[in-house]
Scaffold this active site. Structure first.
Site, short mmCIF file in Angstrom:
data_model
loop_
_atom_site.label_atom_id
_atom_site.label_comp_id
_atom_site.label_asym_id
_atom_site.label_seq_id
_atom_site.Cartn_x
_atom_site.Cartn_y
_atom_site.Cartn_z
N ASP A 184 2.28 -10.29 -20.04
CA ASP A 184 1.95 -11.78 -19.97
C ASP A 184 2.32 -12.35 -21.43
OD1 ASP A 184 1.18 -12.44 -17.46
OD2 ASP A 184 -0.67 -11.42 -17.69
N GLU B 5 -3.09 -11.62 -24.65
CA GLU B 5 -2.00 -11.62 -23.92
C GLU B 5 -1.43 -13.25 -23.86
OE1 GLU B 5 -2.50 -10.01 -19.94
OE2 GLU B 5 -4.55 -10.64 -20.04
N HIS C 138 0.80 -1.29 0.09
CA HIS C 138 0.09 0.05 -0.14
C HIS C 138 0.79 1.58 -0.08
CE1 HIS C 138 -3.33 -2.55 1.62
NE2 HIS C 138 -3.53 -2.07 0.46
N CYS D 2 -1.13 -2.35 -23.67
CA CYS D 2 -1.17 -1.68 -22.10
C CYS D 2 0.09 -2.51 -21.35
CB CYS D 2 -2.58 -1.98 -21.69
SG CYS D 2 -3.26 -3.60 -21.38
#
Ligand code: PEP
Ligand code: MG
Length: 607
Positions: free
Chosen positions: A476, A452, A210, A523
Site C-alpha cells: 500500500d 502504509e 480458495h 511485510c
C-alpha cells in the site's frame, strides 16, 4: 514445491498432431514448476433434467431433495475425515463453508418452494435457485464475489450429481498429472492433492480464490485466470506449468520439455537444499540478526510457515475470516481461531492484523455502498472504527486468546497518532470489559501499527513513541506514494519498490522507530524478493515478513551477507536519483554475489 515428474503416463514428448506449442499467461497463484500430462476435469457437461410433477409427488420430491442435501453433507464429511488422516484438521474450514452453503436457507427454502408451487422436479428447482443466487453475485463488480459465486456453483453441482446418482468426486488422476479445469472447488483441490498431482491450471480464479489458497498451502504449482485453457487442452496433452511466471506451455516441443524438466529438477534440488537452513538463524556473516516471519491468510498456512523456518507470523491477514461465508465471525470464533494459531506457533509470536477490509477486499457488511474510489475510501482501520461492535468483537476475541501464546496486535492503515489513539481506545474498552467480567487476557500484549500511508511515514517518530512496533506495508505504501492503483494492470509498469522515494521512506521509518527504541519490520511483497534482501538489511529492518515459501531463499541471501556491505549498498542506493539507477546497482551487486537460481526463486524481479 517443485515437481519434476512427467505425469507418469509414459507417452513420449512430441508436439502432437503437428500443432506447435502455445503459451498461455495467467496469474501465478502458487510457485513451482511441473511438466506433465493434462488431466482435464470438465464439471460443466452435466445436464439438468426438467420434469413436471403431480400434486401427490410434491412431498416425496421434497424428501428426495432433503435426502440429497444430507448425502452431500456426508460426502463432505468423508472428505474432511480423509483429509484429517493425512493432513490434520487444518483444512476443514473451507469444506465447512460449503456445508454451510448446503444448508443455507437461501438455497434450501426457495428450492422447496419451487417444487411445491411450480410443481417441478428437485433438479430443476435447484438449478433455478442456484441461478438466482449467482445472478445476485454477478451484479457485484468485485473479484471476490465472483469467486464466491463459484462456491455456490460447486455446492449446487454436488447436490445435482447426488440427485442424479452421478459421481461427485473426480476420478483420481495418475500421480504427477496436471489438472486442467474451468475452476476447481476446494473439495476437488483437497481430493486431488491426495493423488499427488503435479500442478493446477484453471480458466478462472485469482490469488484469493480458495483453490489458489489451498494450492499454496499444499505447495502445488498453480496458474489460474488462464481464461480459456480448457478450450486448448485435451486429456493427455503434454503441458508445462510455470507457477512462478504464471505461464502454461501447451504441447511443448521435446526441447522445451527437456529444458523445463532440467529447470524443475534443479529448482527442486535447490529448494530442498535451501530447506536445510530451516532451523538456522537469519544471521549475517558479521552477526546481524533479522527475524524472518510469515504472512498468513488462513490457518491452513500455519504448518507450511513453520516447515519453511518461519520464526513466527509477522502478518496474519484476519480479514480472510470474514470473506468466505454468509455470516460474520463472532467474538467466540475470533477467540478459538486465534487460540489455535497461537498454540500451534508457540513459542513463536503471531501478529494479528485487525480486519483490513474495503479497498480491493470488499467488506461483506450490510449497508455498505459501493465506492467511486475504494482505495481512498472507507477501508481498513477506518472501517474498523466505523463498525465498532464488529471491531470490538474481534479485539475481545484476540485479547482472550492472548494468554495462549505470544500474540501481537497490529492496526492497518494508520494515518497518524489521532487515529492510532482512537483504535487503542477501543482496545482499552475491550480490556476494561474483560477485566470487569473476570476474563483473563494478557494486559501487556504488544500493539503495533502498519506504516502504509505516506502520512504515517512523515509522523513515524510520533507514532513510534506510542506503538510497541512498526511494520511497513510496502504494497500500500507504494500504491499511495507513487499514486498507482495496486490492482490496475495498466499502471503496473510504475511499480518500483526500489524507487528512491520508497527507499527514503523505509529509511525514515526505521530511523524513527529505532530512535524511539521500537522494532521495525516490513511485510509487503517486497520482503519476499531475494533480490531486495540486502538493500532491506542495509536499511536497518529488524523483521521481514513474507510468503512462507520465500523464507528459505531470503534467509540464504542474508546468511551469505555482511551487514557492513549491505549498509554500503543501501547508502549507495539512497544516493542515486532514479529507480532505474538503483535497480541497475542492486541487480549488478546481487548478480555478482549470488547464483541466478537464488535470485529468481521467488519470481522474476530484476532478473
Ligand atoms: C501491504 O500493504 O504492504 C500489506 C502487507 O498489506 P496488504 O497487502 O494486506 O494490504
Ligand atoms: Mg496494506
Amino acid at each position: 514445491m517443485v515437481d519434476d515428474r512427467d505425469g507418469g503416463t509414459g507417452i513420449g514428448d512430441t508436439a502432437e498432431s503437428g500443432v506447435g506449442p502455445i503459451v498461455l499467461r495467467g496469474t501465478a497463484a502458487s510457485p513451482g514448476l511441473s511438466v506433465g500430462r493434462a488431466f482435464v476435469i470438465d464439471r460443466r457437461r452435466i445436464k439438468t433434467p426438467k420434469r413436471h410433477i403431480a400434486d401427490d409427488e410434491v412431498q416425496s420430491e421434497i424428501a428426495r431433495f432433503d435426502a440429497a442435501l444430507a448425502a452431500s453433507s456426508d460426502q463432505l464429511d468423508r472428505i474432511k475425515r480423509k483429509l484429517a488422516e493425512k493432513e490434520g484438521e487444518d483444512h476443514f474450514l473451507i469444506l465447512e463453508a460449503h456445508q454451510l452453503i448446503l444448508h443455507d436457507e437461501h438455497l434450501v427454502e426457495p428450492t422447496r418452494r419451487r417444487i411445491r408451487e411450480e410443481k417441478v422436479n428437485a433438479e430443476w428447482a435447484l438449478r433455478k435457485t442456484v441461478e438466482e443466487i449467482k445472478a445476485v453475485f454477478d451484479a457485484i463488480e468485485e473479484d471476490y464475489f465472483r469467486e464466491r459465486r463459484s462456491d455456490v456453483d460447486f455446492v449446487g453441482d454436488r447436490i445435482l450429481r447426488t440427485l442424479l446418482g452421478v459421481d461427485t468426486v473426480p476420478t483420481l488422476p495418475p500421480a504427477g498429472a496436471i489438472i486442467v479445469a474451468h475452476d476447481l472447488s476446494p473439495a476437488d483441490t483437497a481430493h486431488l492433492h491426495r493423488a499427488a498431482c503435479g500442478a493446477f491450471a484453471t480458466d478462472v480464479g485469482g490469488k484469493t480464490s480458495h483453490s489458489a489458497i489451498l494450492a499454496r498451502a499444499f505447495e502445488i504449482p498453480s496458474v489460474v485466470g488462464l481464461d480459456n485453457i480448457t478450450d486448448h487442452v485435451g486429456n493427455g496433452d503434454l503441458l508445462i506449468v510455470d507457477g512462478m511466471r504464471g505461464e502454461v506451455i501447451i504441447r511443448p516441443t521435446p526441447e522445451q520439455c527437456e529444458e523445463y524438466r532440467g529447470k524443475a529438477r534443479s529448482h527442486l534440488h535447490f529448494m530442498r537444499e535451501l530447506l536445510a537452513n530451516r532451523d538456522l538463524p537469519a544471521e549475517t556473516q558479521d552477526g546481524a540478526r533479522v527475524r524472518l516471519y510469515a504472512n498468513v491468510e488462513i490457518v491452513e498456512e500455519v504448518p507450511t510457515a513453520l516447515d519453511h523456518g518461519a520464526e513466527g507470523i509477522g502478518l496474519y491477514r484476519t480479514e480472510f475470516l470474514y470473506l468466505d461465508r454468509p455470516d460474520l465471525p463472532k467474538e467466540e470464533e475470533h477467540f478459538m481461531h486465534a487460540r489455535g494459531v497461537l498454540r500451534r506457533l508457540y513459542p513463536y509470536p503471531a501478529t494479528f492484523r485487525t480486519f483490513d477490509l474495503g479497498g480491493d477486499k470488499a467488506a461483506p457488511f450490510p449497508g455498505l455502498q459501493p465506492e467511486e474510489n475504494p482505495a481512498l475510501g472507507l477501508r481498513s482501520i477506518r472501517l474498523c472504527l466505523k463498525e465498532r461492535p464488529l471491531f470490538k468483537a474481534q479485539l475481545r476475541g484476540l485479547l482472550r486468546a492472548s494468554v495462549h501464546g505470544r500474540m501481537r496486535i497490529m492496526f492497518p492503515m494508520i494515518s497518524g497518532v489521532g487515529e492510532f489513539r482512537e483504535a487503542k481506545a477501543v482496545l482499552d474498552e475491550a480490556k476494561a470489559e474483560l477485566e470487569k467480567e473476570g476474563v483473563p487476557f494478557d494486559p501487556k500484549v504488544p500493539v503495533g501499527i502498519m506504516v502504509e500511508m505516506p502520512a504515517a511515514v512523515m509522523v513515524a517518530d510520533l507514532l513510534a513513541r506510542e506503538a510497541d512496533f512498526l511494520s511497513i506495508g510496502t504494497n500500500d505504501l507504494i500504491q499511495y506514494a507513487l499514486a498507482i492503483d495496486r490492482v490496475n494492470e495498466h499502471v503496473g509498469y510504475l511499480y518500483h519498490p526500489l524507487h528512491p522515494a520508497i527507499l527514503r521512506m523505509i529509511r525514515y521509518v526505521v530511523d524513527a522507530g529505532h530512535a524511539a527504541g521500537v522494532r521495525v519490520g516490513l511485510c509487503g511483497e517486497m520482503a519476499g524478493e531475494p533480490m531486495f534482501s540486502l538493500v532491506l538489511l542495509g536499511l536497518g529492518l529488524d523483521e521481514m515478513s513474507m510468503n512462507s515459501t520465500s523464507i528459505p531463499v531470503v534467509k540464504s541471501v542474508l546468511r551469505g551477507a555482511k551487514l557492513s556491505v549491505a549498509r554500503e549498498l543501501a547508502e549507495h542506493a539512497l544516493s542515486l536519483p532514479t529507480a532505474a539507477d538503483i535497480e541497475a546497482l542492486v541487480h549488478d551487486h546481487m548478480k555478482e554475489r549470488y547464483p541466478q537460481d537464488l535470485l529468481r526463486a521467488a519470481g522474476d524481479v530484476l532478473v
